[in-house]
Design an enzyme around this catalytic site. Structure first.
Site, mmCIF file in Angstrom:
data_model
loop_
_atom_site.group_PDB
_atom_site.id
_atom_site.type_symbol
_atom_site.label_atom_id
_atom_site.label_comp_id
_atom_site.label_asym_id
_atom_site.label_seq_id
_atom_site.Cartn_x
_atom_site.Cartn_y
_atom_site.Cartn_z
ATOM 1 N N HIS A 52 0.824 -1.220 0.000
ATOM 2 C CA HIS A 52 0.000 0.000 0.000
ATOM 3 C C HIS A 52 0.855 1.267 0.000
ATOM 4 O O HIS A 52 0.737 2.086 -0.919
ATOM 5 C CB HIS A 52 -0.997 -0.046 1.166
ATOM 6 N N HIS A 76 3.207 7.139 5.395
ATOM 7 C CA HIS A 76 1.977 7.836 5.778
ATOM 8 C C HIS A 76 1.113 7.105 6.795
ATOM 9 O O HIS A 76 0.333 7.727 7.506
ATOM 10 C CB HIS A 76 1.156 8.223 4.535
ATOM 11 N N GLU A 80 -0.301 6.275 12.390
ATOM 12 C CA GLU A 80 -1.653 5.791 12.647
ATOM 13 C C GLU A 80 -1.662 4.311 13.054
ATOM 14 O O GLU A 80 -2.360 3.930 13.979
ATOM 15 C CB GLU A 80 -2.517 6.004 11.386
ATOM 16 N N ASP A 81 -0.899 3.501 12.360
ATOM 17 C CA ASP A 81 -1.034 2.043 12.526
ATOM 18 C C ASP A 81 0.065 1.369 13.341
ATOM 19 O O ASP A 81 -0.068 0.200 13.700
ATOM 20 C CB ASP A 81 -1.043 1.357 11.144
ATOM 21 N N ASP A 143 -3.486 8.317 -1.379
ATOM 22 C CA ASP A 143 -3.847 7.230 -0.463
ATOM 23 C C ASP A 143 -5.261 6.741 -0.779
ATOM 24 O O ASP A 143 -5.521 5.549 -0.916
ATOM 25 C CB ASP A 143 -3.751 7.780 0.971
ATOM 26 N N ASP A 263 -21.926 13.972 -27.893
ATOM 27 C CA ASP A 263 -20.498 13.667 -27.797
ATOM 28 C C ASP A 263 -20.002 12.718 -26.697
ATOM 29 O O ASP A 263 -19.768 13.115 -25.583
ATOM 30 C CB ASP A 263 -19.705 14.976 -27.738
HETATM 31 MN MN MN Z 1 -3.149 4.557 3.713
#
Ligand code: MN
Length: 730
Positions: A52, A76, A80-81, A143, A263
């Protein structure tokens, strides 16, 4: 299962393609760090998590951003993780990279709980305001794009909610930043989940016609290329089917079937210079038949998101209309990558964004309000959300407040009742001091109690919004209003007596409104209260109306002006006179001079009553005008007559509205643009600043009747910081 190596190689390819001198060692360090940190995590499809960040970094590289942004993309999800911290990243890489990762993390934590259209604009602004560094938004969009591309592994509920969010927030942001290519991909994927049946139908139609479409596009492409080769214009020309969501949206909007769609095809001719663009245009119009009214020159007038190209729609021998877009390579880069292309050109792919660039982005977003009349005025306003902070109620409603606002400001923005009974506040579920500063994205909850003793005077210096300050002052004022009126009145009357002015003139039906207007108050009590409260001195108040009183006293004593009106009583046997003057019928009076009272400026639809003046005919008041209270006074009652509207198509009537507002910059522009878009004739628009950061606007304008007047009032009340509207009633 996808392999690490494959994704790593393709990211490195993307980087070396535009930034051969990139610091590969540093990039490898970030890849290894992220890989180590995420090692126990798997993607939903079972592949290693590092795929990812690698893919996000590849998208960021395709945008042409700098090394810091690529490092930010690789890292990134670390804060957070994983157990990685801002400090770790700052030490290992740089403070800038740590800021980027922190910024993306903050955006990740915002939950979009609403889908109300009115809230979307604020959400997008908040998104921008929170990011500070535009690279944060770009990484976040990258992301989201990768998450959308791999959405098939998510639960159906998540697919739908993420797709909604993508349509509401990310695609419009990409559009505003001019990143067409990303926007299209985001929209097309989101549509797959939001309307699978519609999407599949469209796709299978396009699939079934693929061969046919290709053949058609080849013919047209060949025709254009042959012509340009023969005149020696160097070019790249290709045809494509417009992206799925744009066809889908047009079908829905115009309620058409695919067969009826105009179109579907767009051709691009990319050339080396602007003169070549116009040359090509000439050749296109020579080769094919022009569809009138479809030519657009976005080169001389670029779109607000910087998009430039010539657009024209033509029809060939096949009878199928198609669009041709003509642009230079630089315009093409801007069209595909928008602000990121701007970044590349201006920054040379290097360095940190300057403040000036963010200004540019803000202005860009600001100038794209979708309304027409207000458009110009809005484009004059800059820095708008420089000074704003966006926070949520616990229910997910977004509230915008001035920068550095506190829970007090928030409470009063919700309702003065909430502010007045506030005893504490929670931000993001934690109890905070009521003077703490709110940040973008905070969820704020106000704790109230019936036993609250109301606001404290300190709050006036703590709060940042005029709205809160005014409401707090109002509370103090109201709590002691009676007392204030009493004190104010006695000092005012003392001042009147000192100057030998008759107190009776304050009750005179024609003079009283004039005096109040001069003083800018709605009633005498209001003025007394202001004096009692200290907002105005008695000397100043009397000084302002002194001349008017003296003049009127003189007039009343002048016998020449006291000419009785000639009243012709109706003969009951005769046909009742229905002669209207100025659109008004005065009962029992055949014909007389009519004038409309300045104090309440009645318009058709209002209940009205007439007052026989000395020498000036009948003056028409609204029944709810305070100056008509004299009609219950036996001494005066004979001078009041019944009148009504003639219901004829008459000329417009002039009336006056007063707007009470919280003082702020740009308010006059807002009021003016609202009036102009309401299409009424404004005769006069003036503003007066009052104490306590309030402004009163007086607008004199023409309307047909009360219905039109009400419509205008409603629109005015929608302007931010407008507190109330009042019919002129002085
Ligand atoms: Mn992400």
């Amino acid at each position: 299962m996808e392999s690490f190596q494959e994704h790593y190689d393709s990211m490195i390819d993307a980087i070396t393609r535009y930034m051969p001198g990139a610091n590969m060692e540093l990039i490898d360090k970030a890849v290894n760090y992220a890989n180590e940190k995420h090692k126990f995590q798997k993607r939903k499809d079972g592949s290693p998590y590092i795929i990812h960040p690698l893919s996000v970094a590849e998208i960021v590289a395709e945008m042409g951003l700098d090394t810091d942004a690529i490092l930010g993309a690789l890292l990134h999800d670390c804060i957070e993780d994983t157990d990685a911290s801002h400090d770790d990243i700052a030490k290992l890489f740089s403070p800038t990279v740590a800021e980027l990762v922190e910024g993306v993390t903050k955006l990740t934590r915002v939950e979009f709980t609403t889908h109300e259209q009115e809230q979307m604009e604020n959400l997008r602004k908040m998104f921008m305001a929170m990011s500070k560094d535009i690279r944060v938004v770009l990484i976040k969009i990258a992301d989201r794009l990768h998450n959308m591309r791999t959405m098939q592994y998510q639960t159906p509920a998540k697919q739908i909610s993420k797709s909604r969010e993508t349509m509401d927030i990310y695609a419009p942001l990409a559009h505003r930043l001019g990143m067409q290519k990303l926007k299209w991909e985001l929209e097309d994927i989101a549509l797959q989940y939001l309307d699978p049946a519609g999407y599949n139908e469209l796709m299978s139609y396009l699939k079934a016609h693929e061969e046919q479409d290709k053949a058609f596009m080849n013919v047209i492409q060949g025709t254009i290329k042959d012509r340009l080769a023969s005149v020696g214009i160097h070019n790249t020309t290709y045809g494509r089917i417009k992206h799925v969501y744009s066809i889908y949206r047009k079908m829905k909007a115009q309620n058409k079937t695919l067969e009826e769609m105009y179109d579907l095809y767009a051709f691009r001719v990319i050339v080396d210079s602007i003169p070549d663009c116009y040359n090509v245009l000439g050749h296109i119009h020579d080769l094919f038949n022009l569809v009138p009214g479809r030519f657009k020159d976005y080169i001389s007038t670029p779109k607000p998101n910087m998009y430039q190209s010539l657009h024209t729609t033509v029809i060939g021998k096949q009878g199928i209309p198609f669009e041709v877009q003509i642009r230079t390579w630089e315009m093409h880069e801007t069209a595909e990558y928008g602000i990121a292309a701007h970044w590349k050109y201006k920054q040379g792919g290097q360095g940190k964004g300057e403040e000036k660039d963010f200004e540019w982005v803000r202005r860009l977003l600001e100038s794209q309000q979708d309304t027409d009349a207000e458009d110009y005025v809005n484009s004059l306003k800059i820095d708008m959300f420089d000074d704003e902070v966006f926070v949520f109620t616990p229910k997910g409603k977004i509230v915008s407040l001035p920068a550095r606002s506190t829970p007090i400001d928030f409470a009063y923005a919700i309702h003065s009742g909430v502010g007045n009974s506030m005893v504490g506040a929670k931000v993001n579920n934690r109890i905070v001091n009521i003077d703490s500063r709110l940040s973008n994205g905070d969820i704020v909850e106000i704790l109230t109690s019936k036993n609250s003793r109301g606001p404290s005077r300190d709050w006036l210096t703590i709060c940042k919004s005029n709205q809160a300050r005014t409401k707090i002052k109002q509370w103090f004022k109201k709590e002691k209003r009676e007392e204030n009126i009493l004190h104010g009145r006695s000092s005012f009357e003392a001042e009147m007596k000192r100057l030998n002015l008759p107190l009776s003139s304050l009750n005179h039906p024609d003079l009283s409104p004039q005096l109040l207007q001069k003083l800018s108050f709605g009633s005498w009590d209001d003025m007394y209260a202001a004096i009692g409260y200290g907002g105005l001195t008695a000397t100043k108040a009397v000084g302002r109306i002194r001349d008017d009183i003296t003049r009127s006293v003189k007039t009343q004593q002048d016998p020449a002006s006291v000419i009785p009106v000639k009243i012709v009583k109706d003969d009951p046997n005769a046909v009742k006179s229905r002669h209207a003057v100025n659109g008004v019928i005065v009962e029992d009076i055949d014909s007389c001079m009519i004038k409309f009272a300045k104090c309440c400026t009645p318009v058709p639809g209002d209940d009205i009553i007439g007052f026989i003046t000395k020498g000036f005919g009948v003056s028409i008041h609204r029944c709810d005008c305070p100056n008509t209270s004299g009609r219950f006074d036996p001494k005066q009652s004979g001078r009041w007559v019944r009148v009504h509207w003639a219901n004829e198509d008459s000329q417009p009537f002039e009336t006056t509205l007063e707007l009470e507002c919280h003082t702020r910059d740009g308010l006059l522009l807002d009021v003016a643009s609202t009036m102009s878009s309401s299409r009424v004739r404004v005769k006069e628009l003036s503003g007066k600043d009052l104490p306590e950061e309030r402004t009163i606007f007086t607008i004199r304008f023409e309307v047909k009747d009360t219905a039109e007047l009400d419509a205008v009032r409603k629109r005015l009340l929608n302007i931010r910081d407008v507190i109330s509207t009042r019919r002129g009633q002085n």
